[in-house]
Enzyme design. Sequence first.
Site, PDB file in Angstrom:
ATOM      1  N   TYR A  18      23.878  49.530   7.459  1.00  0.00           N
ATOM      2  CA  TYR A  18      23.641  50.110   6.127  1.00  0.00           C
ATOM      3  C   TYR A  18      22.177  50.047   5.696  1.00  0.00           C
ATOM      4  CZ  TYR A  18      23.852  45.295   4.265  1.00  0.00           C
ATOM      5  OH  TYR A  18      23.637  43.972   4.032  1.00  0.00           O
ATOM      6  N   GLU A  19      21.381  49.231   6.394  1.00  0.00           N
ATOM      7  CA  GLU A  19      19.952  49.187   6.082  1.00  0.00           C
ATOM      8  C   GLU A  19      19.235  50.420   6.622  1.00  0.00           C
ATOM      9  OE1 GLU A  19      18.173  44.964   6.545  1.00  0.00           O
ATOM     10  OE2 GLU A  19      20.011  44.953   7.711  1.00  0.00           O
TER      11      GLU A  19
ATOM     12  N   MET B 111      30.738  44.511   6.309  1.00  0.00           N
ATOM     13  CA  MET B 111      29.773  45.560   6.701  1.00  0.00           C
ATOM     14  C   MET B 111      28.960  45.147   7.926  1.00  0.00           C
ATOM     15  SD  MET B 111      28.295  46.256   2.891  1.00  0.00           S
ATOM     16  CE  MET B 111      29.383  46.295   1.449  1.00  0.00           C
ATOM     17  N   SER B 112      29.500  44.258   8.734  1.00  0.00           N
ATOM     18  CA  SER B 112      28.707  43.770   9.874  1.00  0.00           C
ATOM     19  C   SER B 112      29.611  43.391  11.040  1.00  0.00           C
ATOM     20  CB  SER B 112      27.890  42.541   9.430  1.00  0.00           C
ATOM     21  OG  SER B 112      28.735  41.445   9.161  1.00  0.00           O
TER      22      SER B 112
ATOM     23  N   ALA C 142      30.056  37.227   5.662  1.00  0.00           N
ATOM     24  CA  ALA C 142      30.708  37.203   4.357  1.00  0.00           C
ATOM     25  C   ALA C 142      31.630  38.425   4.325  1.00  0.00           C
ATOM     26  CB  ALA C 142      29.666  37.294   3.257  1.00  0.00           C
TER      27      ALA C 142
ATOM     28  N   HIS D  52      18.728  36.647   3.692  1.00  0.00           N
ATOM     29  CA  HIS D  52      18.564  36.580   5.144  1.00  0.00           C
ATOM     30  C   HIS D  52      17.118  36.198   5.448  1.00  0.00           C
ATOM     31  CE1 HIS D  52      22.337  38.767   6.430  1.00  0.00           C
ATOM     32  NE2 HIS D  52      22.331  38.932   5.123  1.00  0.00           N
TER      33      HIS D  52
ATOM     34  N   ASN E 283      35.069  36.965  -1.778  1.00  0.00           N
ATOM     35  CA  ASN E 283      35.662  37.622  -2.960  1.00  0.00           C
ATOM     36  C   ASN E 283      36.960  38.268  -2.506  1.00  0.00           C
ATOM     37  OD1 ASN E 283      33.434  39.456  -1.600  1.00  0.00           O
ATOM     38  ND2 ASN E 283      35.030  40.833  -2.373  1.00  0.00           N
TER      39      ASN E 283
ATOM     40  N   HIS F  91      21.748  45.136   9.747  1.00  0.00           N
ATOM     41  CA  HIS F  91      22.926  45.904   9.346  1.00  0.00           C
ATOM     42  C   HIS F  91      22.696  47.398   9.558  1.00  0.00           C
ATOM     43  CE1 HIS F  91      23.207  42.172   6.949  1.00  0.00           C
ATOM     44  NE2 HIS F  91      24.503  42.293   7.165  1.00  0.00           N
TER      45      HIS F  91
ATOM     46  N   HIS G   7      27.176  41.392  -5.495  1.00  0.00           N
ATOM     47  CA  HIS G   7      26.544  40.564  -4.458  1.00  0.00           C
ATOM     48  C   HIS G   7      26.318  39.138  -4.956  1.00  0.00           C
ATOM     49  CE1 HIS G   7      24.440  39.757  -0.773  1.00  0.00           C
ATOM     50  NE2 HIS G   7      23.347  39.378  -1.426  1.00  0.00           N
TER      51      HIS G   7
ATOM     52  N   SER H 121      25.290  36.436   5.624  1.00  0.00           N
ATOM     53  CA  SER H 121      24.853  36.270   4.228  1.00  0.00           C
ATOM     54  C   SER H 121      25.179  34.892   3.687  1.00  0.00           C
ATOM     55  CB  SER H 121      25.609  37.259   3.339  1.00  0.00           C
ATOM     56  OG  SER H 121      24.927  38.452   3.244  1.00  0.00           O
TER      57      SER H 121
END
Length: 272
Positions: free
Chosen positions: A86-87, A212-213, A114, A62, A236, A84, A247, A31
């Site tokens: 989550y997609e 998440m990756s 990220a 992306h 963050n 991902h 995001h 990201s």
Amino acid sequence: MLTLQEKLSATTTYLKNKGIGDVDIALILGSGLGELAEEVTDTVIVPYSEIPHFPVSTVVGHAGQLVYGTLSGKKVLAMQGRFHYYEGNPMDVVIYPVRVFAKMGVESLLVTNAAGGVNEAFHAGDLMLITDHINFIGENPLMGANDDEIGPRFPDMSEAYTKGYQDLAREVAKTLGVTLQEGVYLANSGPSYETPAEIRMARVLGASAVGMSTVPEVIAAAHAGMKVLGISCITNLAAGMQSELNHAEVVATTERVKEDFKRLVKAILEKM
Ligand code: HPA
């Protein structure tokens, strides 16, 4: 139905015919970090949508293309945008590009992402060398029949992140005067960010960052015997450590630190 090897052959043949030759290092750019691919010269650019059996990415930030060419004197093949879990992608889709790299004979993978900072000494904008990971996604990408052509049924993960590359990254960061934090990356499935309780748990488990990756791709790379270097951009502080997460902040932080990130990665690539 085509076998995995037949699909991989179709994909790699297509890429070869597009002019993608030898690759020293494959890059997965997370990201907001995809801009590095814009510095690649003598490029061959192939949108994911044109590549047989390649998935298509949907996340904002992306680009969704492969960029082949020269960067820091190395032949690189960069993924601008990754897939991902989550997609809604099944794990075999998430790791398909890594399997393509392995099929092409690529031996080194540089993976970036990220991430939220869990370590209380971290600040938003820090870069972190990934020394190890914890798979908290709830699924392993190698589940199902094993393809012995790719790697063993029970791959060793003792050194998923290659020690020699870690040493190199530390040394280069020091030379450049770029602060490089380090620690364990814990992957959750997402797409919701973690709760403060989950972050306290991650800290107890020894994680310094959450995201998440990356973990599926690194497991696939280790399975195929690839050497891996991982770098997180701490965009963050994780849930409960700052007032709220969004995001937009993730994107804004990568924007703020991308020059240091690019400088560091290019200098590391030169010596890989
Ligand atoms: N949690 C999970 N993934 C992330 C975060 C986070 O705090 N920041 C960027 N990606």
